[in-house]
Design a protein around this motif. Sequence first.
Motif, short mmCIF file in Angstrom:
data_model
loop_
_atom_site.label_atom_id
_atom_site.label_comp_id
_atom_site.label_asym_id
_atom_site.label_seq_id
_atom_site.Cartn_x
_atom_site.Cartn_y
_atom_site.Cartn_z
N ASP A 59 -7.08 -43.45 25.72
CA ASP A 59 -6.22 -42.43 25.15
C ASP A 59 -5.11 -41.97 26.09
N ASN A 60 -5.07 -42.51 27.31
CA ASN A 60 -4.05 -42.09 28.28
C ASN A 60 -2.67 -42.58 27.84
N GLU A 61 -1.70 -41.67 27.81
CA GLU A 61 -0.37 -42.02 27.31
C GLU A 61 0.39 -42.96 28.25
N ARG A 62 -0.03 -43.06 29.51
CA ARG A 62 0.65 -43.95 30.47
C ARG A 62 -0.17 -45.22 30.74
N LEU A 63 -1.09 -45.51 29.86
CA LEU A 63 -2.04 -46.61 30.06
C LEU A 63 -1.35 -47.98 30.04
N ILE A 64 -1.69 -48.81 31.02
CA ILE A 64 -1.22 -50.20 31.00
C ILE A 64 -2.37 -51.19 31.03
#
Length: 286
Positions: A59-64
Amino acid sequence: MSVTDKIAARLPRVMDRGERPPVVAAVRLHGVITPQSSPVARNTISLQNVESAINRAFDNERLIAVALLINSPGGAPTQSALIAERIRELATKKHVPVLAFCEDVAASGGYWLACAGDEIYAHGTSLVGSIGVVSAGFGLNGLLDKAGVERRVYTAGENKVRLDPFQREKPEDVEWLKGLHADLHEQFKAWVTERRGAKLQTGEDLFSGEVWTGSRAQQLGLVDGIGTIRSVVAKRFPDAELTIVEPRKPLLAKLGLAGASTRSGDLVAQVLASVEERARWSRFGL
């Protein structure tokens, strides 16, 4: 300069959202895989107790990328499949790669979980594989005979009490169990083949239930490389921030009351569960 500008000038500079580093979220999957939940359990894996951590990781918006930190001797096949399927659902939805890292052990159901990764890494000394099915129990009919106890069971349906530990073992029940094992084994093999595909090496029976070191597992195509999460992430995603997402511990475990029990039945169940957990780890010298 306005008062607002003066205050803003004194505040520490906060990076704009676009300047914040990307994130690799790592989820710990440590312990025996079992559907049995307990308010005091520390080291078990089930969909119920790890799903929230998995959801938070994706759910992390900066997830890669998402990393799986796996240390498990295996356990329940259904829970293994449910967790792996949930990971794949979220990976597809979020369009991010999943990297699995085998620690001490990723065996049986632990390797099932590892195959949820698009890539699998291990330490050279990790124990990997055990692609097979096992079940165990006890024959207690002799104990009842010695104690002079007669057990009475009444059923509707001739197969309702197959392999009852208080009755003598029947050959037809053993054959039935072997059939279940064969079916589950085929599903396990199909999952590994689907996820690993052409990476798997021929010439050695990879589905015999054998366990290999991480180094040998790489040669056999069961893992993609040798490395730790920090070394691999530093190389693959040098600008990323690594965050660890832990499954929430049961309340009593948080309070350090993992051995507490107020009922004798609970205590017996916990002791038996502890013995089984210890037996699963001891198969790998841990």
